[in-house]
Design a protein around this motif. Sequence first.
Motif, short mmCIF file in Angstrom:
data_model
loop_
_atom_site.label_atom_id
_atom_site.label_comp_id
_atom_site.label_asym_id
_atom_site.label_seq_id
_atom_site.Cartn_x
_atom_site.Cartn_y
_atom_site.Cartn_z
N TYR A 258 49.59 43.93 35.25
CA TYR A 258 48.59 44.19 36.27
C TYR A 258 49.24 43.93 37.63
CZ TYR A 258 44.65 43.30 39.41
OH TYR A 258 43.80 43.31 40.48
N THR A 259 48.86 44.70 38.62
CA THR A 259 49.34 44.50 39.98
C THR A 259 48.16 44.48 40.93
OG1 THR A 259 51.43 45.62 39.50
CG2 THR A 259 50.82 45.41 41.82
N ALA A 260 48.01 43.37 41.64
CA ALA A 260 46.97 43.26 42.66
C ALA A 260 47.55 43.76 43.98
CB ALA A 260 46.51 41.81 42.80
N VAL A 261 46.73 44.46 44.74
CA VAL A 261 47.18 44.99 46.03
C VAL A 261 46.16 44.61 47.08
CG1 VAL A 261 47.78 47.07 47.32
CG2 VAL A 261 48.32 46.93 44.88
N ALA A 262 46.64 43.99 48.16
CA ALA A 262 45.76 43.62 49.28
C ALA A 262 46.52 43.84 50.58
CB ALA A 262 45.30 42.17 49.17
N SER B 43 41.29 44.11 49.57
CA SER B 43 41.99 44.50 48.34
C SER B 43 41.85 46.01 48.15
CB SER B 43 41.43 43.76 47.13
OG SER B 43 40.07 44.09 46.91
N SER B 44 42.78 46.57 47.39
CA SER B 44 42.79 48.02 47.21
C SER B 44 41.54 48.53 46.49
CB SER B 44 44.05 48.44 46.43
OG SER B 44 44.08 47.81 45.15
N ASP B 45 40.89 47.68 45.69
CA ASP B 45 39.68 48.10 44.99
C ASP B 45 38.41 47.76 45.77
OD1 ASP B 45 39.47 45.35 44.67
OD2 ASP B 45 39.56 45.40 42.48
N ARG C 247 37.05 44.88 46.31
CA ARG C 247 36.33 43.67 45.88
C ARG C 247 36.52 42.52 46.85
NH1 ARG C 247 33.55 44.09 41.25
NH2 ARG C 247 34.22 45.73 39.84
N GLY D 136 43.20 31.12 44.38
CA GLY D 136 44.02 31.79 43.37
C GLY D 136 44.77 30.81 42.50
N CYS E 219 44.24 30.24 38.49
CA CYS E 219 45.38 30.48 37.60
C CYS E 219 45.71 29.22 36.80
CB CYS E 219 46.59 30.94 38.42
SG CYS E 219 47.98 31.50 37.40
#
Length: 138
Positions: free
Chosen positions: A5-9, A20-22, A24, A51, A55
């Motif tokens: 998975y890759t999170a993008v912000a 964030s790219s989505d 949220r 975070g 985690c």
Amino acid sequence: MDALYTAVATANGREGRAVSSDGRIDLPLAFPAALGGNGEGTNPEQLFAAGYAACFASALGAIGRQEKIDVKDASVTAEVSIGKDPADGGFGLSVIMRVELPDHLQGEAGRDLLEKTHAYCPYSKATRGNLPVELVIE
């Protein structure tokens, strides 16, 4: 490493927005009052603390399952501090991970569990050798 998975912000500084790219996450950013800002937004240290705590709690659950130790009542609080780095005059971070453990995990059993979790947690791996992290059992 093969990414699962890759999170993008994207952010535009401490007095802007983080998105964030989505979609949220869409937060105003601001310097905390302690650093001379108005404190009317979140800041990178809060985001990192959230975070890292999440985690570490997940890693604690994974180690608990592996070791057959019930950790369902545990909770993790990350305290992320920013301050002047005497080595280069810039800024640096430090972390205190406060882990509330059930009574049966106080003492040596809890300490061993936290050390294993710290070795396993991806955030702990990423910060190892880069910033001090103190583990505290509560």
